[in-house]
Design an enzyme around this catalytic site. Structure first.
Site, PDB file in Angstrom:
ATOM      1  N   ASP A 216      63.817   2.306  25.458  1.00 29.82           N
ATOM      2  CA  ASP A 216      63.169   3.591  25.177  1.00 29.82           C
ATOM      3  C   ASP A 216      64.231   4.699  25.341  1.00 29.82           C
ATOM      4  O   ASP A 216      64.442   4.981  26.624  1.00 29.82           O
ATOM      5  CB  ASP A 216      61.839   3.877  26.017  1.00 29.82           C
ATOM      6  CG  ASP A 216      61.137   5.101  25.661  1.00 29.82           C
ATOM      7  OD1 ASP A 216      61.554   6.107  24.951  1.00 29.82           O
ATOM      8  OD2 ASP A 216      60.081   5.137  26.247  1.00 29.82           O
ATOM      9  N   HIS A 221      63.541  11.586  28.883  1.00 34.24           N
ATOM     10  CA  HIS A 221      63.746  10.929  30.043  1.00 34.24           C
ATOM     11  C   HIS A 221      65.291  10.861  30.632  1.00 34.24           C
ATOM     12  O   HIS A 221      65.606  10.360  31.507  1.00 34.24           O
ATOM     13  CB  HIS A 221      63.444   9.662  29.982  1.00 34.24           C
ATOM     14  CG  HIS A 221      62.040   9.358  29.414  1.00 34.24           C
ATOM     15  ND1 HIS A 221      60.825   9.595  30.078  1.00 34.24           N
ATOM     16  CD2 HIS A 221      61.541   8.634  28.346  1.00 34.24           C
ATOM     17  CE1 HIS A 221      59.770   9.298  29.371  1.00 34.24           C
ATOM     18  NE2 HIS A 221      60.266   8.913  28.407  1.00 34.24           N
ATOM     19  N   ILE A 236      61.682  13.503  33.077  1.00 37.68           N
ATOM     20  CA  ILE A 236      60.444  12.544  33.698  1.00 37.68           C
ATOM     21  C   ILE A 236      60.847  11.099  33.441  1.00 37.68           C
ATOM     22  O   ILE A 236      61.504  10.648  32.575  1.00 37.68           O
ATOM     23  CB  ILE A 236      59.182  12.901  33.266  1.00 37.68           C
ATOM     24  CG1 ILE A 236      58.959  12.594  31.753  1.00 37.68           C
ATOM     25  CG2 ILE A 236      58.934  14.569  33.312  1.00 37.68           C
ATOM     26  CD1 ILE A 236      57.505  12.746  31.137  1.00 37.68           C
ATOM     27  N   GLY A 239      56.755   6.429  31.381  1.00 36.14           N
ATOM     28  CA  GLY A 239      55.215   5.800  31.731  1.00 36.14           C
ATOM     29  C   GLY A 239      55.124   4.463  32.050  1.00 36.14           C
ATOM     30  O   GLY A 239      54.580   3.897  33.145  1.00 36.14           O
TER      31      GLY A 239
END
Length: 317
Positions: A216, A221, A236, A239
């Site tokens: 990902d 991120h 961040i 998830g």
């Protein structure tokens, strides 16, 4: 939607057949994933977790964490190709929910065939909700696992051609991720940090950059400037990385370190996690189901909730 955008027909989208996709991974990928969700981070020779990164008889014997199955759809799910004609800004996409069913232990390496389908589509006016189902088969044609991803596409709604907003889903009731957190004290609690203490809190941590290598590469991120454009003070955590932390905690505390006890996983992403924050996963036992909630210690906010269904419980519980 823009006036010159291709026509978007939701009825055709949900009935469309998509080509199969292949996902290939090695023992190195499985090891890298385990490290990315914090395995052995607190103790490099942790008796419960060393088996995910090392085996005395060779890497082909390492065990694979069940949440690794979420990676099988990498390269298979492109909302642009699955939803031709639906306009949305990828920066505004929110990963809302993830559901995983596991039918066999995941091999340490493999060549996976994925069958992908649009399992749900909802017009919410200012947004669209899409549910993507991926069934993954091993080289012998056996069904290994199934993933169902729910994405919230801000700004992509309003595509219904009638006064009745379009809504379709074949989501079985037993997979519904909405759960009620028990009021009593949890059966057990596990606390874990999302990065080494020496990493700077104001820049992407090693944890986020390490998990990124599992496929990902969304710059949300890793890129501080893009994260600010998206409304965050800094990059961040993924998830699915947070989900990996939570399920790893359940395996450690409830399953006595046995990942093969996990039958299915459901997670609802409630709030973002900043790298460097501490995750506290609370767990409640309800028969063969573990209800869990993960909070960020520094902000005292719930970031993830869901359940994990188990195949059997050890007699020591």
């Amino acid at each position: 939607m823009a006036k010159d955008a291709p026509a978007f027909n939701p009825h055709l989208i949900v009935s469309q057949k998509f080509p199969e996709r292949t996902y290939t991974y090695s023992e190195r990928d499985a090891t890298l994933y385990a490290l990315g969700i914090g395995a052995c981070a607190r103790d490099a020779v942790d008796g419960d977790e060393l088996k995910y990164v090392y085996h005395e008889d060779g890497q082909k014997f390492i065990q694979v964490l069940p949440t690794f199955a979420a990676l099988f759809s990498n390269g298979s799910i492109s909302l642009g190709s699955l939803l031709p004609g639906l306009e949305y800004d990828p920066r505004l996409l929110l990963h809302g929910q993830q559901y995983i069913e596991l039918y066999k232990p995941l091999p340490s390496s493999g060549r996976i065939q994925n069958k992908v389908a649009v399992a749900g589509l909802h017009d919410k006016g200012k947004a669209a909700i899409v549910e993507i189902e991926t069934k993954s088969y091993n080289e012998s044609g056996e069904l290994l696992c199934m993933n169902r991803l729910t994405a919230f596409l801000r700004g992509a709604g309003g595509f219904s051609s009638s006064s009745q907003p379009f809504s379709y889903s074949n989501y079985p009731a037993n997979q519904a991720p909405a759960i009620k957190i028990p009021e009593q004290q949890p059966f057990t609690v596990f606390e874990d940090s999302t990065q080494p203490s020496q990493a700077s809190y104001f820049f992407p941590s090693l944890q986020a950059l390490l998990y990124r290598l599992s496929g990902d590469y969304n710059p949300l991120h890793s890129d501080p400037a893009l994260a600010k454009v998206a409304g965050f003070s800094q990059p961040i955590l993924h998830g699915l990385c947070t989900l990996g932390f939570a399920v790893r905690a359940i395996i450690k505390r409830i399953c006595k370190g046995d990942p093969n006890m996990v039958k299915s996983i459901s997670g609802r992403f409630l709030l973002h996690v900043y790298p460097g924050e501490t995750l506290i996963t609370e767990m409640w036992l309800q028969g063969m189901r573990v209800i869990y909630q993960t909070k960020v210690k520094e902000r005292n906010r719930a970031v993830l909730s869901g359940f994990v269904d188990l195949r059997n419980l050890t007699s020591s519980l």
